[in-house]
Design an enzyme around this catalytic site. Sequence first.
Site, PDB file in Angstrom:
ATOM      1  CE  LYS A 150      38.833  37.087  30.259  1.00  0.00           C
ATOM      2  NZ  LYS A 150      38.212  38.422  30.338  1.00  0.00           N
TER       3      LYS A 150
ATOM      4  CE1 TYR B  46      37.712  37.939  35.793  1.00  0.00           C
ATOM      5  CE2 TYR B  46      36.663  35.978  34.890  1.00  0.00           C
ATOM      6  CZ  TYR B  46      37.545  37.040  34.768  1.00  0.00           C
ATOM      7  OH  TYR B  46      38.270  37.199  33.598  1.00  0.00           O
TER       8      TYR B  46
ATOM      9  CG  PHE C 277      29.760  42.715  34.135  1.00  0.00           C
ATOM     10  CD1 PHE C 277      30.848  41.900  34.447  1.00  0.00           C
ATOM     11  CD2 PHE C 277      29.823  44.058  34.479  1.00  0.00           C
ATOM     12  CE1 PHE C 277      31.966  42.406  35.094  1.00  0.00           C
ATOM     13  CE2 PHE C 277      30.948  44.577  35.128  1.00  0.00           C
ATOM     14  CZ  PHE C 277      32.019  43.743  35.425  1.00  0.00           C
TER      15      PHE C 277
ATOM     16  NE  ARG D 124      45.428  44.741  34.071  1.00  0.00           N
ATOM     17  CZ  ARG D 124      44.128  44.562  34.301  1.00  0.00           C
ATOM     18  NH1 ARG D 124      43.625  43.319  34.351  1.00  0.00           N
ATOM     19  NH2 ARG D 124      43.332  45.570  34.480  1.00  0.00           N
TER      20      ARG D 124
ATOM     21  CB  THR E 205      38.653  46.251  30.721  1.00  0.00           C
ATOM     22  OG1 THR E 205      39.634  46.243  31.762  1.00  0.00           O
ATOM     23  CG2 THR E 205      37.555  45.246  31.026  1.00  0.00           C
TER      24      THR E 205
ATOM     25  NE  ARG F 115      41.210  42.106  27.570  1.00  0.00           N
ATOM     26  CZ  ARG F 115      41.246  42.333  28.882  1.00  0.00           C
ATOM     27  NH1 ARG F 115      41.527  43.556  29.336  1.00  0.00           N
ATOM     28  NH2 ARG F 115      40.998  41.373  29.739  1.00  0.00           N
TER      29      ARG F 115
ATOM     30  CG  ASN G 208      37.788  40.999  27.688  1.00  0.00           C
ATOM     31  OD1 ASN G 208      37.682  39.821  28.018  1.00  0.00           O
ATOM     32  ND2 ASN G 208      37.853  41.984  28.556  1.00  0.00           N
TER      33      ASN G 208
ATOM     34  CG  HIS H 150      42.379  36.970  33.744  1.00  0.00           C
ATOM     35  ND1 HIS H 150      41.797  37.948  34.514  1.00  0.00           N
ATOM     36  CD2 HIS H 150      43.328  36.393  34.530  1.00  0.00           C
ATOM     37  CE1 HIS H 150      42.364  37.956  35.713  1.00  0.00           C
ATOM     38  NE2 HIS H 150      43.294  37.024  35.752  1.00  0.00           N
TER      39      HIS H 150
ATOM     40  CD  GLU I 226      43.980  36.619  39.211  1.00  0.00           C
ATOM     41  OE1 GLU I 226      44.808  36.653  38.291  1.00  0.00           O
ATOM     42  OE2 GLU I 226      43.107  37.501  39.371  1.00  0.00           O
TER      43      GLU I 226
HETATM   44  P1  GTP Z   1      40.282  40.359  33.365  1.00  0.00           P
HETATM   45  O1  GTP Z   1      41.714  40.317  32.938  1.00  0.00           O
HETATM   46  O2  GTP Z   1      39.409  39.356  32.673  1.00  0.00           O
HETATM   47  O3  GTP Z   1      40.148  40.329  34.871  1.00  0.00           O
HETATM   48  O4  GTP Z   1      39.763  41.783  32.830  1.00  0.00           O
HETATM   49  P2  GTP Z   1      40.119  43.211  33.408  1.00  0.00           P
HETATM   50  O5  GTP Z   1      40.991  43.090  34.627  1.00  0.00           O
HETATM   51  O6  GTP Z   1      40.633  44.009  32.272  1.00  0.00           O
HETATM   52  O7  GTP Z   1      38.689  43.768  33.827  1.00  0.00           O
HETATM   53  P3  GTP Z   1      37.836  43.436  35.168  1.00  0.00           P
HETATM   54  O8  GTP Z   1      38.630  42.578  36.099  1.00  0.00           O
HETATM   55  O9  GTP Z   1      37.297  44.721  35.654  1.00  0.00           O
HETATM   56  O10 GTP Z   1      36.620  42.598  34.565  1.00  0.00           O
HETATM   57  C1  GTP Z   1      36.741  41.205  34.356  1.00  0.00           C
HETATM   58  C2  GTP Z   1      36.048  40.838  33.073  1.00  0.00           C
HETATM   59  O11 GTP Z   1      34.653  41.082  33.221  1.00  0.00           O
HETATM   60  C3  GTP Z   1      36.450  41.662  31.848  1.00  0.00           C
HETATM   61  O12 GTP Z   1      37.612  41.192  31.221  1.00  0.00           O
HETATM   62  C4  GTP Z   1      35.246  41.484  30.970  1.00  0.00           C
HETATM   63  O13 GTP Z   1      35.270  40.235  30.275  1.00  0.00           O
HETATM   64  C5  GTP Z   1      34.110  41.473  31.983  1.00  0.00           C
HETATM   65  N1  GTP Z   1      33.542  42.820  32.112  1.00  0.00           N
HETATM   66  C6  GTP Z   1      34.073  43.886  32.756  1.00  0.00           C
HETATM   67  N2  GTP Z   1      33.275  44.964  32.655  1.00  0.00           N
HETATM   68  C7  GTP Z   1      32.209  44.562  31.933  1.00  0.00           C
HETATM   69  C8  GTP Z   1      31.017  45.202  31.484  1.00  0.00           C
HETATM   70  O14 GTP Z   1      30.784  46.388  31.736  1.00  0.00           O
HETATM   71  N3  GTP Z   1      30.141  44.435  30.768  1.00  0.00           N
HETATM   72  C9  GTP Z   1      30.379  43.132  30.477  1.00  0.00           C
HETATM   73  N4  GTP Z   1      29.486  42.434  29.753  1.00  0.00           N
HETATM   74  N5  GTP Z   1      31.491  42.487  30.868  1.00  0.00           N
HETATM   75  C10 GTP Z   1      32.387  43.189  31.591  1.00  0.00           C
HETATM   76 MG    MG Z   2      40.530  41.849  36.217  1.00  0.00          MG
END
Ligand code: GTP
Ligand code: MG
Length: 149
Positions: free
Chosen positions: A9, A49, A57, A85, A91, A102, A112, A115, A126
Amino acid sequence: MESTFIMIKPDGVQRGLIGEIISRFEKKGFYLKAMKFITVERSFAEKHYADLATKPFFGGLVEYIISGPVVAMVWEGKDVVATGRRIIGATRPWEASPGTIRGDFAVEVGRNVIHGSDAVESAQKEIALWFPEGVSEWKSQMHPWIYEV
Ligand code: GTP
Ligand code: MG
């Protein structure tokens, strides 16, 4: 073999973590099949997304992803989606174990660093979204030293 979509990112790029992150996947024994350095448009980030469109968010997440260049990659290997992962970590960085990307490099959930696809089906979607031109087919000479067959 299985493939996953990994994206460094904008914060990971700005903080000079590209080499470190690529190195972790490379040293593990996964193979880089495609890579591009790009800044994506809002509509593209919203598509990537789309599953999170109803989250509070979502707006901030899209702003974050379009705020600068990202490194989009396809990595191949045995169980690479789930193992990728685990290499990335939870996350929420405060829940991510030390030793994960992370856990080692991030503090905030909205910064973070990386992705990774969360399932084989989302990885396929994707990869098709980010690499409509396809990915390169090659076989590493190291393969028999990493895999039993
Ligand atoms: P990705 O690999 O980026 O998809 O992350 P993930 O699969 O671990 O988490 P998810 O797909 O649920 O969320 C996508 C992204 O949204 C996260 O990586 C974060 O950057 C953001 N995100 C998720 N939950 C929150 C939250 O509660 N607050 C905020 N500000 N950002 C969030
Ligand atoms: Mg995700």
